[in-house]
Design an enzyme around this catalytic site. Structure first.
Site, PDB file in Angstrom:
ATOM      1  N   GLU A 334       0.860  -1.184   0.000  1.00 14.82           N
ATOM      2  CA  GLU A 334       0.000   0.000   0.000  1.00 14.82           C
ATOM      3  C   GLU A 334       0.890   1.225   0.000  1.00 14.82           C
ATOM      4  OE1 GLU A 334      -2.729   0.525   3.329  1.00 14.82           O
ATOM      5  OE2 GLU A 334      -3.806   2.028   2.149  1.00 14.82           O
ATOM      6  N   CYS A 527      -6.538   1.118   2.664  1.00 15.85           N
ATOM      7  CA  CYS A 527      -7.488   2.222   2.634  1.00 15.85           C
ATOM      8  C   CYS A 527      -7.289   3.131   1.438  1.00 15.85           C
ATOM      9  CB  CYS A 527      -7.365   3.040   3.913  1.00 15.85           C
ATOM     10  SG  CYS A 527      -7.758   2.121   5.385  1.00 15.85           S
ATOM     11  N   ASN A 664     -12.000  -3.027   0.020  1.00 12.00           N
ATOM     12  CA  ASN A 664     -10.906  -3.291   0.959  1.00 12.00           C
ATOM     13  C   ASN A 664     -11.475  -3.955   2.199  1.00 12.00           C
ATOM     14  OD1 ASN A 664      -8.399  -3.203   2.305  1.00 12.00           O
ATOM     15  ND2 ASN A 664      -8.872  -1.212   3.177  1.00 12.00           N
ATOM     16  N   GLU A 665     -11.531  -3.246   3.322  1.00 11.55           N
ATOM     17  CA  GLU A 665     -12.084  -3.884   4.519  1.00 11.55           C
ATOM     18  C   GLU A 665     -13.458  -3.277   4.782  1.00 11.55           C
ATOM     19  OE1 GLU A 665      -9.033  -3.129   7.490  1.00 11.55           O
ATOM     20  OE2 GLU A 665      -9.546  -1.023   7.540  1.00 11.55           O
TER      21      GLU A 665
HETATM   22  O1  AHR Z   1      -2.292  -1.475   6.706  1.00  7.73           O
HETATM   23  C1  AHR Z   1      -2.763  -0.239   7.104  1.00  7.73           C
HETATM   24  C2  AHR Z   1      -4.263  -0.126   6.979  1.00  7.73           C
HETATM   25  O2  AHR Z   1      -4.908  -0.995   7.852  1.00  7.73           O
HETATM   26  C3  AHR Z   1      -4.837  -0.473   5.655  1.00  7.73           C
HETATM   27  O3  AHR Z   1      -4.790   0.581   4.773  1.00  7.73           O
HETATM   28  C4  AHR Z   1      -6.244  -0.820   5.964  1.00  7.73           C
HETATM   29  O4  AHR Z   1      -6.770  -1.769   5.075  1.00  7.73           O
HETATM   30  C5  AHR Z   1      -6.206  -1.292   7.387  1.00  7.73           C
HETATM   31  O5  AHR Z   1      -7.106  -0.607   8.159  1.00  7.73           O
END
Ligand code: AHR
Length: 989
Positions: A334, A527, A664-665
């Site tokens: 990321e 994110c 993503n999450e």
């Molecule tokens: O890894 C850091 C963050 O943690 C990522 O962007 C997100 O997916 C999670 O909340």
């Protein structure tokens, strides 16, 4: 001379005149202060006291009296030596003892400080013994901004406790009721902290209101000696008949030491070790220090072991456990912590295209990172720029030859002597149309240069050249320099080391990834995929094509706040997309890892704006189309729209995308219809690309309600549709304790839907810029947890740690796996754990058992067909070694050799730029490795042992069999059913 001595004595007498005049006692036993209150006065039998306020006496239960000094402001004693001088001045070694009965907290018993000024929290200088909120504690602070730890014991109210504090130059050791309870080390002595004229109080501290003793104190004695340490070394591995050196005196101290043993048949009181014939014997050795009428006990744990003793039998069976997915261990990338721009993307120039924004992308700040070199004027303009996606450029006006503009390049430019750097600049003449050079200056001295052109033209032209650095320079200035007066226009200023992998990836960082041998790469987040708002989401289409035509975005990690709070030091964190989707696919090829791109599902970060695209809108349809187009970009024929772009970018062959993530999450809320969104994506993707494997999500936290809801939904849908998800992405950032406590997390997981442990990290803290957050403790807990992941490889198909990269001083989130600065990089302890797993996964697990695993060691065993190795992984999180007897079913024929990689160390150890290999694996090779061999697993360690076999194993597989063997030089496996019928065969790669 005589006169001066007399006047000094007189002034001392004046100085102590406030003290009661008491009999002076000789302190031949080291006693420098004694006060027992038995005659219901504060007269000391050794030393002097001065009473402030009132005092009450109460029977002490020992036939005498105790004092109730505190309770209210103004009642306390000041104490001094027999001459009325500060008692503790100049003493670095002391033993302070007293009895006390606490009735409430906070209760100060003894306090010494350089003067009577009130202490400032976090900047204190004092010695204090008190019952605080939860502890009896012996504080010794010489702080300048941070508090040290203190030896402590549990606070007990309403009972008499005998307290002894032994102070040495380097330690404070606390004893309660004669038993040692706790100690702490210090790097300053008492006299360094207290100075020459300390105040010493009983029953009061100079913290202000409320800092009094609350209870009774009695029998205060202070001795001018400390019995220090007895270092007997590690006594837990005594395996030979020997004699321990148990000292009976401590140097020059009026104190004797007597030894006793809990088992005279194992270690005698005089230190004779008697090894048993079998098994092991734990023994407690006690050193009793006696001085005055005190005895303090210090105890030492010892273990005496028979020569063939082992702690555990780890037995490897010839039963196949579960298949391990090829490439199960991968990477999560990321653009957080400057992982892309300023990181893996080898571009050294910051804000190369003059498109920078700040403050959540709201404010254009095109000159960010640029300034004049020597002199000249910098302005940005957007009329007639390079293209609509990159409209801004720099107009630089020089007033004399030799002026130019320079770039801050994150930490300034770092170049190595003799190394080449590829430079390019787009430029156009204005009133100036002469020569243009790129130069590097270090402290004003030229260290590299290239003339890019003799003449600028009226058109935008890309000029290129190579700078060869003449020396090693750091924090240097990268300058575009003109040869005369006038204005000209510039854009896309670039400088990339020639050794960048594919001209794109910073070499040391890319190579660190390669060494891990990852099975997949999940990108571009995190994110970042979702964005702070939808405008800020990662739109992969903006990240492809010629770099000068990519539409820059600001980075969602320029804020971590839901309310968009931006003053976090990273307000200029932008994404140039120089590292775009094409480059990510190339990186996957370089790493030989499967690509796992993740697309936005019409939702911005749920922790931030939570902005949504209405689900039935045309716009939402476009998000789905973007996902379909991504597959075309990766796999489509060159005649397709996006396949053609890929070909044009230099890669006509498909990237063979197999897996992609949607969202993503994310988690379902009443407003966001996440479930329906995913279902629409799934239906559309599988309609066109039925084989595409999709990654779903169980949300940000395992074990919470959203996670449970997500799994219920996914299981229901998967029951109707096998392809609904390939794997479900689970995230957990938890403490090391959580990782140990959950080291059976997947043992009982239903097997119907598979898991992607897509973001996890063990951590004690999460804060910016904290490379020390990556300790061996956190990595070891991950190693232990991963033994369970591997044993459950039939449900956990993929796993990767997060986040991956962090640039030192540019980090929004720590811990992280790989840290770097402008010059170099290092792997955290986690990096080495992850590498050991991904380089030693094997094809399938072998069932294993650990006998008597009471103090759990964490293990997994797998078989690697290509080498014929049985791979044993063991994590030992305890502070002592474990001897493991390794036994194997006879069907596994050992070849006699083994190779081990082992990481061991202090739990709080870290790696760093200056000490990058402090924690890393050490390799050992063994010959004569036999069935039943004892293997010592060190304290706090993770070990991978590759035990070589003849490959001729016949393994049980359910009711069938797997026969492994070799044909010519090719390792193969063949599977037979319960009737002995061949049901499959394969070659191990
Ligand atoms: O890894 C850091 C963050 O943690 C990522 O962007 C997100 O997916 C999670 O909340």
């Amino acid at each position: 001379m005589l006169k001066r001595i007399i006047s000094a004595a007189v002034s001392a007498a004046i100085a102590v005149s406030a003290f009661a005049l008491l009999p002076v006692h000789a302190a031949d036993d080291g006693l420098i202060f004694a006060l027992d209150f038995d005659n219901q006065t504060t007269e000391a039998t050794v030393g002097r006291t001065e009473l402030f306020g009132d005092i009450a006496y109460e029977e002490d239960g020992n036939g005498g009296y105790a004092a109730r000094l505190g309770d209210k402001r103004g009642n306390y004693l000041s104490i001094a030596d027999e001459n009325g001088k500060p008692l503790l001045a100049g003493h670095d070694e002391l033993t302070i003892t007293f009895r006390k009965k606490a009735e409430a907290v906070t209760s100060w018993w003894l306090f010494a400080a350089p003067d009577d000024n009130a202490q400032v929290y976090g900047m204190e200088h004092y010695l204090g013994i008190l019952d605080n909120g939860s502890n009896l504690t012996a504080e010794r602070y010489n702080n300048s901004g941070a508090r040290n730890e203190s030896p402590t014991y549990a606070y007990e109210q309403g009972i008499w406790q005998d307290v002894a504090l032994v102070i040495t130059k380097t330690k404070s050791m606390l004893y309660v009721d004669g038993e040692f309870v706790s100690e702490k080390e210090y790097d300053f002595t008492l006299s360094e902290m207290l100075g020459k004229n300390p105040v010493i109080y009983i029953g009061h501290a100079n913290w202000g209101e409320g800092e009094w003793s609350k209870g009774l104190i009695d029998d205060i004695e202070i001795y001018d000696f400390a019995f220090g340490d007895i270092d007997l070394g590690d006594l837990t591995e005594l395996e030979t008949n020997t004699t321990l050196d148990l000292p009976e005196v401590t140097d020059n101290i009026p104190c004797t030491v007597a030894w006793s043993s809990s088992d005279e048949n194992a270690i005698t009181s005089s230190g004779q070790v008697i090894v048993p014939e079998s098994g092991k014997k734990p023994v407690l050795l006690t050193a009793s220090y006696t001085f005055g009428n005190h005895t303090l006990n210090r105890r030492f744990n010892a273990v005496v072991k028979a020569a063939d003793y082992y702690d555990y039998d780890l037995h490897v069976t010839n039963e196949k456990g579960v298949d391990i997915q090829d490439g199960m261990y991968g990477l999560f990338f990321e653009d957080i912590n400057y992982a892309a721009d300023g990181g893996l993307y080898a571009e050294m120039i910051e804000n190369r295209s003059f498109e920078a924004t700040k403050n959540l992308g709201k404010d254009y700040d095109g000159l960010y990172a640029w300034s004049a070199y020597k002199s000249g004027m910098l302005e940005t303009a957007d009329a007639g720029g390079l293209n609509d996606n990159n409209p801004h450029y720099l107009t630089f006006t020089s007033t004399a030859a030799g002026q130019g503009f320079k770039n801050q390049a994150y930490d300034g430019v770092y170049m190595e002597a003799g190394k080449n750097y590829n430079v390019s600049v787009w430029a156009k003449a204005g009133t100036y149309s002469g020569a243009m050079s790129a130069k590097v200056y270090s402290d004003g001295a030229l260290s590299g240069e290239v003339k890019l052109t003799d003449e600028l033209t009226d058109e935008w032209v890309k000029y290129e050249g190579v700078i060869t650095s003449t020396k090693n320079v750091r924090n240097a200035d990268f300058v575009i320099e003109l040869d005369g007066k006038g204005s000209a226009h510039f854009d896309m200023v670039s400088c990339i080391p020639e050794d960048a992998i594919f001209g794109i990836f910073r070499k040391d960082l890319a190579e660190k990834l390669k060494l891990m041998n990852p099975g997949f790469l999940r990108f571009p987040g995190g994110c970042v995929i979702e964005g702070y708002n939808l405008d800020n989401r990662y739109n992969w289409k903006n990240s492809i094509g010629a770099v000068e035509e990519r539409k820059q975005n600001w980075n969602r990690w320029s804020t971590h706040m839901a309310d968009g709070e931006i003053d976090n030091g990273y307000k200029h964190y932008n994404q140039t997309y120089g590292l775009g989707f094409y480059e990510y696919f190339l990186l996957c090829e370089y790493l030989d890892a499967k690509a796992v791109p993740v697309v936005n599902a019409g939702m911005a970060c749920q922790y931030q704006t939570n902005e949504l695209v209405p689900i039935d809108s045309a716009e939402f349809g476009q998000y789905i189309q973007d996902a379909l187009d991504l597959i075309e970009f990766a796999n489509g024929d060159v005649t397709t729209t996006y396949g053609a772009i890929r070909a044009q970018m230099g890669h006509p062959e498909p990237f063979n995308l197999e897996i992609m993530g949607v969202g993503n999450e994310q988690w379902q809320t009443s407003a966001n219809e996440w479930h329906t969104r995913y279902e629409r994506f799934e239906a559309a993707i599988h309609e066109k690309y039925p084989d595409m494997k999709l990654v779903g999500t169980s949300g940000p936290g395992v074990q919470d309600n959203d996670y449970n809801k997500a799994w219920t939904w996914i299981r229901e849908k998967s029951a109707e549709n096998d392809d609904f998800v390939y794997v479900v992405d689970e995230h957990y950032y938890r403490t090391p304790d959580w990782f140990y406590q959950n080291a059976h997390f997947y043992d009982d997981y239903p097997r119907d839907v598979k898991v992607f442990a897509g973001e996890y990290a063990s951590r004690r803290v999460n804060q910016p810029n904290d490379p020390k957050a990556n300790t061996w403790e956190t990595a070891l807990s991950e190693a232990a947890y991963m033994t369970m992941i591997e044993r459950n490889a039939d449900v956990v198909y993929m796993a990767c740690y997060a986040p991956l990269f962090a640039r030192l001083n540019y980090t929004q989130w720590s811990p992280d796996m790989i840290w770097f600065d402008d010059v170099s990089s290092y792997g955290s302890p986690t990096y080495y754990v992850q590498s050991l797993y991904s380089n030693n996964s094997g094809d399938y697990t072998l069932n294993s058992e650990v006998s008597d695993n009471t103090e759990e060691i964490y293990e997994t065993v797998s078989y690697d067909g290509a080498t014929g190795d049985v791979i044993i992984k063991i994590a030992n999180p305890y502070g002592h070694k474990q001897r493991v007897k390794l036994t194997f079913d006879d069907a596994i024929m050992l070849e006699g050799g083994a190779d081990a990689s082992q990481i061991a160390g202090d739990l709080m150890s870290t790696n760093s730029i200056d000490n990058p290999e402090n924690i890393m694996p050490e390799a050992t090779s063994y010959s004569g490795f036999a069935n039943g061999m004892n293997y010592d697993v060190p304290a706090n360690s993770f070990t991978v042992i590759r035990v070589h076999t003849t490959r001729n194993a016949t393994l049980k597989n359910g009711n069938g069999r797997i026969k492994n063997g070799m044909i010519a030089d090719i390792p193969y496996g063949a599977e037979y059913d319960a009737n002995g019928k061949l049901t499959g065969s394969w070659i191990y790669e």
